[in-house]
Design a protein around this motif. Structure first.
Motif, PDB file in Angstrom:
ATOM      1  N   HIS A 149     103.691  94.326  52.515  1.00 40.49           N
ATOM      2  CA  HIS A 149     102.654  93.491  53.045  1.00 40.49           C
ATOM      3  C   HIS A 149     103.303  92.182  53.467  1.00 40.49           C
TER       4      HIS A 149
ATOM      5  N   ASP B  26     105.095  89.986  50.527  1.00 40.66           N
ATOM      6  CA  ASP B  26     104.335  89.936  49.280  1.00 40.66           C
ATOM      7  C   ASP B  26     105.043  90.817  48.269  1.00 40.66           C
TER       8      ASP B  26
ATOM      9  N   PHE C 262      89.043  90.359  49.410  1.00 41.03           N
ATOM     10  CA  PHE C 262      89.889  90.735  48.288  1.00 41.03           C
ATOM     11  C   PHE C 262      90.246  92.203  48.444  1.00 41.03           C
ATOM     12  N   TRP C 263      91.460  92.487  48.984  1.00 48.88           N
ATOM     13  CA  TRP C 263      91.930  93.855  49.171  1.00 48.88           C
ATOM     14  C   TRP C 263      90.876  94.718  49.859  1.00 48.88           C
ATOM     15  N   GLY C 264      90.410  94.221  51.025  1.00 50.43           N
ATOM     16  CA  GLY C 264      89.500  95.025  51.830  1.00 50.43           C
ATOM     17  C   GLY C 264      88.044  94.900  51.445  1.00 50.43           C
ATOM     18  N   LYS C 265      87.743  94.161  50.393  1.00 50.55           N
ATOM     19  CA  LYS C 265      86.339  94.013  50.003  1.00 50.55           C
ATOM     20  C   LYS C 265      85.888  92.567  50.190  1.00 50.55           C
TER      21      LYS C 265
ATOM     22  N   GLU D 209      81.717  95.068  45.097  1.00 48.49           N
ATOM     23  CA  GLU D 209      82.361  96.374  44.975  1.00 48.49           C
ATOM     24  C   GLU D 209      81.860  97.365  46.004  1.00 48.49           C
TER      25      GLU D 209
ATOM     26  N   PHE E 261      95.578  85.967  47.909  1.00 49.57           N
ATOM     27  CA  PHE E 261      95.832  86.930  46.844  1.00 49.57           C
ATOM     28  C   PHE E 261      97.144  87.653  47.098  1.00 49.57           C
TER      29      PHE E 261
ATOM     30  N   ARG F 214      99.920  90.840  45.492  1.00 51.00           N
ATOM     31  CA  ARG F 214      99.890  92.069  44.693  1.00 51.00           C
ATOM     32  C   ARG F 214     100.049  91.749  43.220  1.00 51.00           C
ATOM     33  N   ASN F 215      99.923  92.765  42.416  1.00 50.44           N
ATOM     34  CA  ASN F 215     100.123  92.617  40.971  1.00 50.44           C
ATOM     35  C   ASN F 215      99.233  91.531  40.379  1.00 50.44           C
ATOM     36  N   ASP F 216      97.998  91.468  40.832  1.00 47.32           N
ATOM     37  CA  ASP F 216      96.992  90.571  40.251  1.00 47.32           C
ATOM     38  C   ASP F 216      97.413  89.113  40.258  1.00 47.32           C
TER      39      ASP F 216
ATOM     40  N   SER G  97      97.201  87.274  56.858  1.00 46.49           N
ATOM     41  CA  SER G  97      98.004  88.491  56.999  1.00 46.49           C
ATOM     42  C   SER G  97      98.738  88.456  58.331  1.00 46.49           C
TER      43      SER G  97
END
Lengths: 145, 469
Positions: free
Chosen positions: B56, B78, B278-281, B302, B328, B330-332, B369
């Protein structure tokens, strides 16, 4: 067993479960066009033999990821003309894995070539006038550095 | 001789090539050139790039304090690595920013999508100030004037939205303009105009204008599920003393406005809600500044459109000195900005902080992005943009602002600054890593007794509970 006839009259026998990796052959079988044998006028014997080698290996060693990887790497080590024949066959027979493999091979080759080398190796004629070509290059001069 | 592959096979090969190679092989022959500039190929190439990429890439825009009208862009991968910073030399590179703002400070970044970055230069001039920029092929497009300008309209506020219309393979910019009423309030309904890249023109449609206000000051949108989303309010529904907050959505394909509900507990706090993805949401950040608390909560929807599916996933305690969250990872993890303008990565699960060793003007950071694509292939070249896009008169000196210079400035913090940072971080566990975050070196820590040192510099500091490692 399915019988396949190449453009130059060669005959090949292959199990149906293997042959259906080709979507084209699969549809022919479903449409009941495969009574005696399937004619493939767009593929010559040498190329068809190679393609069958590929789909046989991918059917029998389906779960052996490492093995398939090295098989694929060796499989594409052929001369340019043969590679193109295999691409055309994979395209006509609609075998996704083989098309992906061979297209990626050509893409990897192109990445390392200059424009002139691409023309030479793939036997492509430059049909631009010198002015047209210069304009295209100047449009994105930075990409040629 | 069959060295001639059919066009669709060449196209299939080309979708696997990086844009720089494609720009070169355009000049091999006319067939190659026509394949590569075909819009169908361009969008197939984008799809392939998105599906095949294992990593990413993001971009960071930052400003350096005391520099005026200068913006800096970094591209970085990322790749979470707790020992190093994502902004270390091996993981990032500078991206040339070829435009010059006509405003007093910097461009507004609306959003980025499929390799296009939509910028806006807030100014009163005749041009729209909106630019679509594809940095991977150094192409840009200045959008023409919309209908609503201060000349034609008087005083107004506007909100921009940008995204991709998948149904029509088109990139669109939506501009929602609110005229200012006598009391200074935004008049509802607003004037709505839509720009389509395919048509290269604006279109007004006010029949479908939303009956809502939008909080424009955040300059934030979320593009998700084919629609642009902003935080807004319904002036007709009042809860407590506030208009009821909600999310205003504009579907780019259907070209209609819709509303999406906020989590119900946030409806009266829409002023402190920042929309994001947040990741597509669809997600929102809620900054809660109370008497004894400073929190940022991350809420994620969600199931899109289902108000009951809002879930508060994380709560970040800001009292350690974090000011806001900007992207944001990866890995929280999440990138945060401290009140001093330093970038940190914050682990949402363990609360662990990592100093990213980069500093800038506090309000000037933006993370988005990035990808390579061929959109705008036929547009103007941004490689020569510096001369053509400036306001024309000035030839300002550029400051030498390479990465090296920025990093050197980070090392120049004096003891007092380091200490103030540390106090503001106030991390009670793992003081050792906290010290390192603030720029203390290992030698300094071993040479001094930290508690004594703190007392030296800040006599009234409360050192209870600190341990010396």
């Amino acid at each position: 067993m399915i019988v396949l006839n190449s453009s130059d009259g060669a005959t090949f026998e292959v199990e149906e479960s293997v042959a259906v990796q080709s979507q084209t052959i699969k549809h022919m079988i479903e449409d009941n066009c495969a009574d005696t044998s399937i004619p493939l006028p767009n593929v010559n014997g040498v190329t068809l033999a190679r393609v069958l080698e590929y789909i046989k290996k991918h059917a029998e060693a389906k779960d052996d990821e490492e093995g398939l990887k090295s098989f694929d790497a060796e499989f594409v080590k052929v001369d340019q003309a043969s590679l193109f024949e295999i691409i055309l066959a994979a395209n006509y027979l609609d075998i996704k894995g083989l098309l992906d493999l061979t297209c990626q091979t050509v893409a990897d080759q192109i990445k390392d070539l200059t424009v002139e080398e691409v023309r030479a190796i793939f036997n492509i004629m430059n049909d631009f006038t010198p002015e047209e070509e210069a304009k295209l290059r100047n449009d994105h001069a930075w990409a040629f550095e | 001789m069959s060295n001639h592959l059919p066009e669709e096979v060449w196209a299939g090969i080309f979708t696997r090539l990086p844009v720089k190679t494609l720009l070169q092989i355009r000049s091999v022959c006319k067939l190659f050139s026509s394949i590569i500039s075909n819009p169908t190929f361009i969008s197939a190439h984008i799809k392939k790039t998105i599906n095949e990429s294992h990593s990413h890439t993001l971009f960071l825009r930052y400003l350096i304090e005391k520099e005026r009208q200068q913006e800096h862009y970094l591209l970085f991968a990322d790749s979470s690595d707790h020992k190093n910073s994502i902004f270390d030399e091996h993981n990032c590179r500078k991206l040339d920013f070829p435009f010059k703002t006509r405003s007093k400070c910097h461009f507004r970044i609306v959003d980025s999508c499929n390799g296009l970055i939509c910028l806006n230069d807030d100014n009163d001039f005749d041009t729209s100030g909106i630019i679509l920029w594809n940095p991977s092929i150094k192409r840009f497009l200045n959008l023409p004037n919309p209908r609503v300008t201060s000349r034609s309209y008087g005083s107004y506020m506007y909100v921009l939205g940008f995204g991709y219309d998948e149904k029509n393979d088109d990139y669109k910019v939506v501009r929602v303009a609110y005229k200012k009423g006598r009391s200074g309030r935004d008049l509802i309904p607003p004037e709505v105009e839509l720009y389509s890249l395919n048509s290269r023109s604006w279109r007004s449609f006010n029949a479908g204008a939303p009956p809502y206000g939008i909080f424009g000051y955040t300059w934030l949108q979320a593009f998700v599920n084919g629609a642009v989303h902003w935080v807004g309010y319904d002036p007709c529904v009042v809860k407590g003393n506030e208009s009821c907050g909600l999310i205003v959505a504009f579907d780019l394909s259907d070209e209609v406005f819709r509303e999406v509900m906020l989590p119900s507990c946030l409806e009266q706090h829409a002023w402190d809600v920042y929309i994001t993805v947040f990741w597509g949401k669809l997600a929102v950040l809620h900054y809660d500044y109370g008497a004894h608390k400073n929190f940022c909560s991350v809420w994620v929807m969600e199931e899109y459109g289902l108000a009951d599916s809002w879930k508060k996933l994380y709560t970040v305690d800001l009292r350690g000195g974090l000011r806001n969250l900007i992207g944001f990872l990866r890995n929280d993890e999440v990138i945060g900005v401290t009140i001093r303008g330093k970038l940190l990565s914050y682990d949402l699960i363990t609360s662990r902080i990592n100093n990213l060793r980069l500093r800038g003007a506090v309000g000037g950071f933006h993370v988005g992005s990035y990808m390579e694509s061929l959109v705008l292939l036929e547009a103007e070249s941004a490689a020569l943009a510096r001369e053509s896009i400036t306001s024309g008169n000035e030839q300002e000196e550029e400051q030498a602002t390479d990465l090296h210079a920025v990093k050197n400035r980070n090392d120049e913090f004096d003891d007092q600054e380091k200490l103030e940072s540390f106090l503001s971080l106030r991390i009670s566990e793992q003081n050792y890593s906290a010290y390192l975050c603030c720029g203390f070196s290992e030698q300094e820590l071993s040479a001094k007794n930290s508690e004594e040192w703190v007392k030296e510099l800040v006599p009234e500091a409360n050192c209870d509970g600190w341990e010396n490692d």
